[in-house]
Design a protein around this motif. Sequence first.
Motif, PDB file in Angstrom:
ATOM      1  N   ASP A 198       0.953  -1.387  -0.123  1.00 53.03           N
ATOM      2  CA  ASP A 198       0.040   0.060  -0.233  1.00 53.03           C
ATOM      3  C   ASP A 198       0.754   1.271  -0.208  1.00 53.03           C
ATOM      4  OD1 ASP A 198       0.762   0.405   2.611  1.00 53.03           O
ATOM      5  OD2 ASP A 198      -1.001  -0.665   3.006  1.00 53.03           O
ATOM      6  N   ARG A 199       2.017   1.733  -0.342  1.00 49.22           N
ATOM      7  CA  ARG A 199       3.094   2.201  -0.282  1.00 49.22           C
ATOM      8  C   ARG A 199       3.769   2.140  -1.880  1.00 49.22           C
ATOM      9  NH1 ARG A 199       0.279   2.980   2.962  1.00 49.22           N
ATOM     10  NH2 ARG A 199      -0.058   4.593   5.023  1.00 49.22           N
ATOM     11  N   TYR A 200       4.697   3.686  -2.188  1.00 51.76           N
ATOM     12  CA  TYR A 200       5.779   3.198  -3.257  1.00 51.76           C
ATOM     13  C   TYR A 200       6.505   3.905  -3.286  1.00 51.76           C
ATOM     14  CZ  TYR A 200       3.038   5.934  -6.600  1.00 51.76           C
ATOM     15  OH  TYR A 200       2.367   7.337  -7.181  1.00 51.76           O
ATOM     16  N   ASN A 201       7.317   4.113  -3.877  1.00 51.26           N
ATOM     17  CA  ASN A 201       8.224   4.947  -3.895  1.00 51.26           C
ATOM     18  C   ASN A 201       9.184   5.347  -5.208  1.00 51.26           C
ATOM     19  OD1 ASN A 201      10.414   7.456  -2.932  1.00 51.26           O
ATOM     20  ND2 ASN A 201      11.875   6.040  -2.227  1.00 51.26           N
ATOM     21  N   VAL A 202       9.400   5.561  -5.794  1.00 50.06           N
ATOM     22  CA  VAL A 202       9.724   5.317  -7.232  1.00 50.06           C
ATOM     23  C   VAL A 202      11.548   6.464  -7.160  1.00 50.06           C
ATOM     24  CG1 VAL A 202       9.799   6.578  -9.555  1.00 50.06           C
ATOM     25  CG2 VAL A 202       8.245   5.865  -8.731  1.00 50.06           C
ATOM     26  N   THR A 219      10.358   1.335  -4.834  1.00 46.51           N
ATOM     27  CA  THR A 219      10.384   0.281  -4.223  1.00 46.51           C
ATOM     28  C   THR A 219       8.617   0.266  -3.332  1.00 46.51           C
ATOM     29  OG1 THR A 219      11.920   1.043  -3.129  1.00 46.51           O
ATOM     30  CG2 THR A 219      11.345   0.438  -1.371  1.00 46.51           C
ATOM     31  N   VAL A 220       7.965  -0.221  -3.155  1.00 49.31           N
ATOM     32  CA  VAL A 220       6.964  -0.893  -2.441  1.00 49.31           C
ATOM     33  C   VAL A 220       7.021  -1.755  -1.273  1.00 49.31           C
ATOM     34  CG1 VAL A 220       5.709  -1.027  -4.716  1.00 49.31           C
ATOM     35  CG2 VAL A 220       6.685  -3.174  -3.316  1.00 49.31           C
ATOM     36  N   SER A 221       6.154  -1.364  -0.212  1.00 49.61           N
ATOM     37  CA  SER A 221       5.373  -1.826   0.881  1.00 49.61           C
ATOM     38  C   SER A 221       4.268  -1.891   1.749  1.00 49.61           C
ATOM     39  CB  SER A 221       6.634  -0.581   1.923  1.00 49.61           C
ATOM     40  OG  SER A 221       6.209   0.759   1.549  1.00 49.61           O
ATOM     41  N   LYS A 222       4.277  -2.512   2.179  1.00 50.66           N
ATOM     42  CA  LYS A 222       3.105  -2.695   3.309  1.00 50.66           C
ATOM     43  C   LYS A 222       3.031  -1.819   4.751  1.00 50.66           C
ATOM     44  CE  LYS A 222      -1.509  -4.763   3.378  1.00 50.66           C
ATOM     45  NZ  LYS A 222      -1.618  -4.780   2.333  1.00 50.66           N
ATOM     46  N   TYR A 223       2.087  -0.808   5.243  1.00 52.25           N
ATOM     47  CA  TYR A 223       2.367   0.238   6.122  1.00 52.25           C
ATOM     48  C   TYR A 223       2.724  -0.123   7.579  1.00 52.25           C
ATOM     49  CZ  TYR A 223       1.164   4.139   8.735  1.00 52.25           C
ATOM     50  OH  TYR A 223       0.600   5.188  10.313  1.00 52.25           O
ATOM     51  N   ARG A 224       3.227  -0.490   8.321  1.00 52.82           N
ATOM     52  CA  ARG A 224       3.414  -0.879   9.886  1.00 52.82           C
ATOM     53  C   ARG A 224       3.703  -3.151   9.739  1.00 52.82           C
ATOM     54  NH1 ARG A 224      -1.878   1.863  13.725  1.00 52.82           N
ATOM     55  NH2 ARG A 224      -0.372   4.221  13.559  1.00 52.82           N
ATOM     56  N   GLU A 226       6.244  -4.768   9.002  1.00 54.71           N
ATOM     57  CA  GLU A 226       8.000  -5.062   9.135  1.00 54.71           C
ATOM     58  C   GLU A 226       9.391  -5.620   8.406  1.00 54.71           C
ATOM     59  OE1 GLU A 226      11.910  -5.130  12.352  1.00 54.71           O
ATOM     60  OE2 GLU A 226       9.465  -5.541  13.075  1.00 54.71           O
ATOM     61  N   GLY A 227      10.266  -4.994   7.566  1.00 50.16           N
ATOM     62  CA  GLY A 227      10.228  -5.313   6.479  1.00 50.16           C
ATOM     63  C   GLY A 227      10.086  -6.120   5.270  1.00 50.16           C
ATOM     64  N   SER A 228       8.484  -5.477   5.469  1.00 52.25           N
ATOM     65  CA  SER A 228       7.654  -5.710   4.039  1.00 52.25           C
ATOM     66  C   SER A 228       8.413  -4.892   2.833  1.00 52.25           C
ATOM     67  CB  SER A 228       6.214  -5.173   4.209  1.00 52.25           C
ATOM     68  OG  SER A 228       6.223  -3.383   4.170  1.00 52.25           O
ATOM     69  N   GLU A 229       9.657  -4.218   2.950  1.00 54.63           N
ATOM     70  CA  GLU A 229       9.887  -3.096   1.413  1.00 54.63           C
ATOM     71  C   GLU A 229      10.531  -4.021   0.710  1.00 54.63           C
ATOM     72  OE1 GLU A 229      10.611  -2.806   4.586  1.00 54.63           O
ATOM     73  OE2 GLU A 229      10.252  -0.678   4.832  1.00 54.63           O
ATOM     74  N   GLN A 230       9.943  -4.183  -1.118  1.00 52.30           N
ATOM     75  CA  GLN A 230      10.500  -4.934  -1.241  1.00 52.30           C
ATOM     76  C   GLN A 230      10.896  -3.780  -2.962  1.00 52.30           C
ATOM     77  OE1 GLN A 230      11.011  -8.543  -1.971  1.00 52.30           O
ATOM     78  NE2 GLN A 230      11.572  -8.202  -4.095  1.00 52.30           N
ATOM     79  N   ILE A 231      11.520  -4.257  -3.860  1.00 55.26           N
ATOM     80  CA  ILE A 231      12.105  -2.928  -5.290  1.00 55.26           C
ATOM     81  C   ILE A 231      11.672  -4.220  -6.254  1.00 55.26           C
ATOM     82  CG2 ILE A 231      13.859  -2.196  -4.092  1.00 55.26           C
ATOM     83  CD1 ILE A 231      15.935  -3.992  -5.916  1.00 55.26           C
ATOM     84  N   TYR A 232      11.005  -3.432  -7.160  1.00 58.42           N
ATOM     85  CA  TYR A 232      10.339  -4.116  -8.438  1.00 58.42           C
ATOM     86  C   TYR A 232      11.423  -2.393  -9.476  1.00 58.42           C
ATOM     87  CZ  TYR A 232       7.803  -7.064  -6.138  1.00 58.42           C
ATOM     88  OH  TYR A 232       7.147  -8.769  -5.495  1.00 58.42           O
ATOM     89  N   GLY A 233      12.283  -3.163 -10.425  1.00 59.59           N
ATOM     90  CA  GLY A 233      11.959  -3.091 -11.742  1.00 59.59           C
ATOM     91  C   GLY A 233      10.148  -2.779 -12.465  1.00 59.59           C
TER      92      GLY A 233
END
Length: 276
Positions: A198-202, A219-224, A226-233
């Motif tokens: 539910d979050r993204y950062n270009v 980078t995408v992640s799930k709010y709250r 922990e450790g949910s950050e994942q990078i994608y092309g």
Amino acid sequence: MKHILFFFSATLLLFSACGDDPANAGGQQNNGNSTNASPMLLSGHWVAIDFCSRANQYGSVLDAMNQAHLPYAYSISFDPANPDSVVCHNGIESWTCLVKYNVDTLEIVNARDDKSVFLLYNSQGEKDITMFDPTQGRVRMDRFIKSGANTRDGYSAFTTALNHNLFGGIFRQIGKGATADTIQFTPGGFIMKWAPFDRYNVCTSGSCFVCGNDIDVLTVSKYRKEGSEQIYGFRFNGTNDTLSFFNLVPPPASSPEGAAYSIGRVAYQFVRMSGQ
């Protein structure tokens, strides 16, 4: 174009004649009626909208950089409390420069390699700013507009505009794991109605381009969570209506430091159902 370059040359001569005037060092006073550039009138964050428009055209931050050029800064911020300075941000760092005013023309002093960058405020028309950057050979021009977003800093204002240009509209996931829900990538960096994240950062600059120039990265992640950050092309198709997220494969442990990631298979795919 010739008219613009002539004006720019005249601007340089004007500042050579007036640059030693102490009245120019701290920004001209705004008497409340003037529409000319002043720290009070320009107060806020200005974003490189030409760059955002190119990202929209190409569906890519990298192509906006490589098919044209990087602006001197992604954002410039004015604060009446500091009338003789401007804060710039390039996606990695922010820095403060001395600024001098002469009616609607501003000089960012010693912007790069002891050379100045000039800003022309359009006080009679669109109320935008054209940046003239002669510090790297040929003059580069970029248009800036004042952000209406309520952001904490200039770079956040820029990414809000960039996100809108890249991901504006309503999407629907297709392929494996797709649901009937429509999905929205908001300008503020939220992903609405998508279960995995539910979050993204270009990525806009620096080491986050882990694949070099091969593909854009977010980078995408799930709010709250922990450790949910994942990078994608990520990559759009030629008409910018199909968006694909690709798995990125880290280089082998034996690779030299800074080795590029490789592009794996498609992880998620979306179709844009409506435009911006």
